[in-house]
Design a protein around this motif. Sequence first.
Motif, PDB file in Angstrom:
ATOM      1  N   VAL A  44       0.839  -1.199   0.000  1.00 32.28           N
ATOM      2  CA  VAL A  44       0.000   0.000   0.000  1.00 32.28           C
ATOM      3  C   VAL A  44       0.875   1.251   0.000  1.00 32.28           C
ATOM      4  N   MET A  45       0.264   2.355  -0.424  1.00 29.64           N
ATOM      5  CA  MET A  45       0.980   3.628  -0.439  1.00 29.64           C
ATOM      6  C   MET A  45       0.280   4.624   0.481  1.00 29.64           C
ATOM      7  N   HIS A  46       1.029   5.101   1.479  1.00 23.54           N
ATOM      8  CA  HIS A  46       0.558   6.147   2.378  1.00 23.54           C
ATOM      9  C   HIS A  46       1.126   7.488   1.908  1.00 23.54           C
ATOM     10  N   ARG A  47       0.364   8.537   2.144  1.00 26.20           N
ATOM     11  CA  ARG A  47       0.823   9.877   1.785  1.00 26.20           C
ATOM     12  C   ARG A  47       0.761  10.794   2.993  1.00 26.20           C
ATOM     13  N   ASN A  48       1.806  11.573   3.157  1.00 27.89           N
ATOM     14  CA  ASN A  48       1.831  12.565   4.222  1.00 27.89           C
ATOM     15  C   ASN A  48       0.750  13.608   3.928  1.00 27.89           C
ATOM     16  N   PRO A  49      -0.226  13.802   4.819  1.00 33.90           N
ATOM     17  CA  PRO A  49      -1.309  14.760   4.545  1.00 33.90           C
ATOM     18  C   PRO A  49      -0.824  16.192   4.368  1.00 33.90           C
ATOM     19  N   ARG A  50       0.402  16.472   4.812  1.00 37.22           N
ATOM     20  CA  ARG A  50       0.951  17.819   4.654  1.00 37.22           C
ATOM     21  C   ARG A  50       1.733  17.979   3.351  1.00 37.22           C
ATOM     22  N   ALA A  51       1.876  16.889   2.584  1.00 33.37           N
ATOM     23  CA  ALA A  51       2.615  16.932   1.317  1.00 33.37           C
ATOM     24  C   ALA A  51       1.629  17.206   0.193  1.00 33.37           C
ATOM     25  N   ASN A  52       1.443  18.488  -0.120  1.00 33.74           N
ATOM     26  CA  ASN A  52       0.405  18.890  -1.078  1.00 33.74           C
ATOM     27  C   ASN A  52       0.949  19.413  -2.396  1.00 33.74           C
ATOM     28  N   SER A  53       2.219  19.209  -2.678  1.00 37.76           N
ATOM     29  CA  SER A  53       2.803  19.780  -3.896  1.00 37.76           C
ATOM     30  C   SER A  53       2.436  18.954  -5.134  1.00 37.76           C
ATOM     31  N   GLU A  54       2.514  19.608  -6.304  1.00 33.03           N
ATOM     32  CA  GLU A  54       2.272  18.913  -7.562  1.00 33.03           C
ATOM     33  C   GLU A  54       3.352  17.875  -7.825  1.00 33.03           C
ATOM     34  N   ALA A  55       4.564  18.114  -7.308  1.00 28.73           N
ATOM     35  CA  ALA A  55       5.646  17.153  -7.486  1.00 28.73           C
ATOM     36  C   ALA A  55       5.312  15.833  -6.795  1.00 28.73           C
ATOM     37  N   VAL A  56       4.748  15.904  -5.610  1.00 30.06           N
ATOM     38  CA  VAL A  56       4.358  14.695  -4.892  1.00 30.06           C
ATOM     39  C   VAL A  56       3.216  13.996  -5.633  1.00 30.06           C
ATOM     40  N   ASP A  57       2.266  14.783  -6.161  1.00 27.89           N
ATOM     41  CA  ASP A  57       1.184  14.208  -6.969  1.00 27.89           C
ATOM     42  C   ASP A  57       1.751  13.419  -8.140  1.00 27.89           C
ATOM     43  N   ALA A  58       2.708  14.034  -8.843  1.00 21.86           N
ATOM     44  CA  ALA A  58       3.293  13.409 -10.023  1.00 21.86           C
ATOM     45  C   ALA A  58       4.062  12.147  -9.659  1.00 21.86           C
ATOM     46  N   MET A  59       4.780  12.182  -8.545  1.00 22.83           N
ATOM     47  CA  MET A  59       5.525  10.997  -8.137  1.00 22.83           C
ATOM     48  C   MET A  59       4.586   9.875  -7.710  1.00 22.83           C
ATOM     49  N   ALA A  60       3.509  10.205  -7.016  1.00 20.54           N
ATOM     50  CA  ALA A  60       2.523   9.188  -6.633  1.00 20.54           C
ATOM     51  C   ALA A  60       1.938   8.529  -7.874  1.00 20.54           C
ATOM     52  N   ASP A  61       1.654   9.324  -8.903  1.00 16.54           N
ATOM     53  CA  ASP A  61       1.142   8.772 -10.166  1.00 16.54           C
ATOM     54  C   ASP A  61       2.162   7.838 -10.797  1.00 16.54           C
ATOM     55  N   ALA A  62       3.437   8.232 -10.789  1.00 13.27           N
ATOM     56  CA  ALA A  62       4.491   7.419 -11.398  1.00 13.27           C
ATOM     57  C   ALA A  62       4.657   6.093 -10.667  1.00 13.27           C
ATOM     58  N   ILE A  63       4.609   6.124  -9.333  1.00 13.37           N
ATOM     59  CA  ILE A  63       4.734   4.891  -8.544  1.00 13.37           C
ATOM     60  C   ILE A  63       3.525   3.990  -8.801  1.00 13.37           C
ATOM     61  N   ARG A  64       2.348   4.584  -8.814  1.00 15.44           N
ATOM     62  CA  ARG A  64       1.118   3.820  -9.063  1.00 15.44           C
ATOM     63  C   ARG A  64       1.180   3.129 -10.428  1.00 15.44           C
ATOM     64  N   ASP A  65       1.580   3.863 -11.455  1.00 17.35           N
ATOM     65  CA  ASP A  65       1.662   3.296 -12.805  1.00 17.35           C
ATOM     66  C   ASP A  65       2.701   2.177 -12.870  1.00 17.35           C
ATOM     67  N   ALA A  66       3.823   2.357 -12.179  1.00 13.17           N
ATOM     68  CA  ALA A  66       4.872   1.331 -12.203  1.00 13.17           C
ATOM     69  C   ALA A  66       4.401   0.036 -11.558  1.00 13.17           C
ATOM     70  N   PHE A  67       3.653   0.135 -10.462  1.00 14.27           N
ATOM     71  CA  PHE A  67       3.124  -1.066  -9.840  1.00 14.27           C
ATOM     72  C   PHE A  67       2.074  -1.725 -10.724  1.00 14.27           C
ATOM     73  N   HIS A  68       1.234  -0.939 -11.377  1.00 13.33           N
ATOM     74  CA  HIS A  68       0.213  -1.499 -12.253  1.00 13.33           C
ATOM     75  C   HIS A  68       0.863  -2.239 -13.408  1.00 13.33           C
ATOM     76  N   GLN A  69       1.968  -1.706 -13.943  1.00 11.37           N
ATOM     77  CA  GLN A  69       2.669  -2.410 -15.020  1.00 11.37           C
ATOM     78  C   GLN A  69       3.250  -3.723 -14.529  1.00 11.37           C
ATOM     79  N   ARG A  70       3.729  -3.739 -13.287  1.00 12.31           N
ATOM     80  CA  ARG A  70       4.298  -4.962 -12.733  1.00 12.31           C
ATOM     81  C   ARG A  70       3.231  -6.016 -12.524  1.00 12.31           C
ATOM     82  N   ARG A  71       2.019  -5.604 -12.176  1.00 11.88           N
ATOM     83  CA  ARG A  71       0.946  -6.578 -11.973  1.00 11.88           C
ATOM     84  C   ARG A  71       0.596  -7.270 -13.277  1.00 11.88           C
TER      85      ARG A  71
END
Length: 286
Positions: free
Chosen positions: A259-286
């Motif tokens: 699972v992926m947890h996110r710091n509720p205080r981490a609201n930057s677009e950079a964190v959004d983009a990295m979360a998307d990249a990690i999510r996509d990488a795991f989906h490709q692995r599945r």
Amino acid sequence: MTTRLDSDLLRTFLAVAESGNFTRAAEGVGRTQSAISMQIKRLEQVVGDVLFTRGARGVTLTERGAELVGNARRIVALLDETASSMRTAPLGGPVRIGIPEEYGQPVLSRALGAFAKRHSQVEVTVRFGYSVTQLAALAAGELDLAVVFEWQFPSGAEVLMNDPTVWVTSIHHNLHLERPLPVAMYTRHGWSREYALRSLEQRGIDYRFAYTSDTTNGLSLAVTAGLALAPMARSNIPPDCRELTEVEGFGPIDTTRVVMHRNPRANSEAVDAMADAIRDAFHQRR
């Protein structure tokens, strides 16, 4: 003379190929039918062959047209991706990630590669470690994203994949037949020892500690070298190794979720983009 393909001609070609009709293609790209016909004729002159067979109900790709369509899609997609990345404003950083060691090479490397193509100016910090440590760092504000194992009660975090822990052995050895069973374990006490050893005790399998390590790579080394069996995530079984099954008296150790947890205080677009990249990488692995 070098053949030069115009991207506008390729876009028109794809519009006709996908619609199977010059009229519908013209409507889709906002041009007249005659303009579409002229562009296809120009493209056929460049290619040096006919791309469509005309019929009463529309057009179909010729053999040469079918050869071109795959490359045309890749070229147009790359041009669109490049244009999109050039229009995107650089994101600010840094982004701090915590992730289990076993997902570094197969997953995180893919995520970081995709992220860097679009956001090369962002400073990325990665921390490998145990799930308990990562969650503590997240709570302390030291991480923006934490990818961890979750095997008991659902926390409400985003599930990236289900990845049960299983007993793994080398295909070149028959250590699973030995008694007491030689096992490799993490040096640190925690869920791995608790669940793994319990699974052996429940099956009445006598065991001995043959190897300990504080890293997953260390356990992989023990298994591939034929020193011991080890509990490992199913998706990370090393080459020349295999999972031991119920038929052999073993079976899955747990039903771990990643699972992926996110710091509720981490609201930057950079964190959004990295979360998307990690999510996509795991989906490709599945």
